[in-house]
Write a protein that holds these residues in place. Sequence first.
Motif, PDB file in Angstrom:
ATOM      1  N   UNK A   1       0.827  -1.208   0.000  1.00 11.51           N
ATOM      2  CA  UNK A   1       0.000   0.000   0.000  1.00 11.51           C
ATOM      3  C   UNK A   1       0.860   1.256   0.000  1.00 11.51           C
ATOM      4  N   UNK A   2       1.873   1.283   0.848  1.00 12.44           N
ATOM      5  CA  UNK A   2       2.726   2.473   0.937  1.00 12.44           C
ATOM      6  C   UNK A   2       3.491   2.692  -0.359  1.00 12.44           C
ATOM      7  N   UNK A   3       4.023   1.613  -0.922  1.00 14.52           N
ATOM      8  CA  UNK A   3       4.762   1.739  -2.186  1.00 14.52           C
ATOM      9  C   UNK A   3       3.879   2.314  -3.293  1.00 14.52           C
ATOM     10  N   UNK A   4       2.655   1.808  -3.397  1.00 17.37           N
ATOM     11  CA  UNK A   4       1.769   2.255  -4.467  1.00 17.37           C
ATOM     12  C   UNK A   4       1.270   3.679  -4.247  1.00 17.37           C
ATOM     13  N   UNK A   5       1.062   4.067  -2.982  1.00 19.94           N
ATOM     14  CA  UNK A   5       0.644   5.443  -2.706  1.00 19.94           C
ATOM     15  C   UNK A   5       1.716   6.422  -3.163  1.00 19.94           C
TER      16      UNK A   5
END
Length: 243
Positions: A30-34
Amino acid sequence: MSSDRVRIVTGEWAPYISEKFVLGGVSCHIVREAFARMGFTVEYEFTMPWIERIYEVAKAGEYDATMAWRATPVRLEHFISSAAPVMENRYVLFYLRSKPFDWRRFEDLRSHPIAGTRGFNYGDRFRKAEGDGLLDVRWSGTTSESFAKLFSGEVRLVAHDQGVGHEDLRAHFSPADGAKVTYHPRMTDHHLSNVIFPRVNLVRSEMLRDAFDQGLEKITASGDVQQWVEDFKRGRYGNAPFD
């Protein structure tokens, strides 16, 4: 926005974060994609232990951010926090399916020995109930020791994070033993954990925090986050599936 690199230090917190899972686990995904939605590339550094190593090097500004932490007042003295969480921790009571169990108030637990693992926070009400003599807590050094006490009959319940408990059962016990265990849906506590950015690099931290918040809004609105959470529940990151 031009491409940039974001260095994030974190540690093992399976099933939510783990170097051995697909994409580092659901929270790292999630953090990578955000960040990716805002033109940033994330690089993760996995190390341990959490407090003496991860927290301290992040606080010193050796990395752009660390995850995932509750944004407590003490931590916000050294960090700024994302607006929304990237991890939900539900602390519950595990028990053997062969011995049905129910509870509503901590007073209901007085006659049930509980295994707890040192270093885990089961909530202010749990700690107060133990301090008031309402709980018989048998503390262990590891979660697997706590579950071993459950199987041996030394305790009636195991207090732990729902996801971590399922992961530990899979890692240290047979599928047959794991299938003997379930949990009560009533929580002893509920934590939401965020990405935090060091105040020592405040200008860059504010820029990255704002970019992350915007990116997270985008992937949440698109439905991607909900899909990844469903994948996580089904064990598609390599973790043990659970409800």
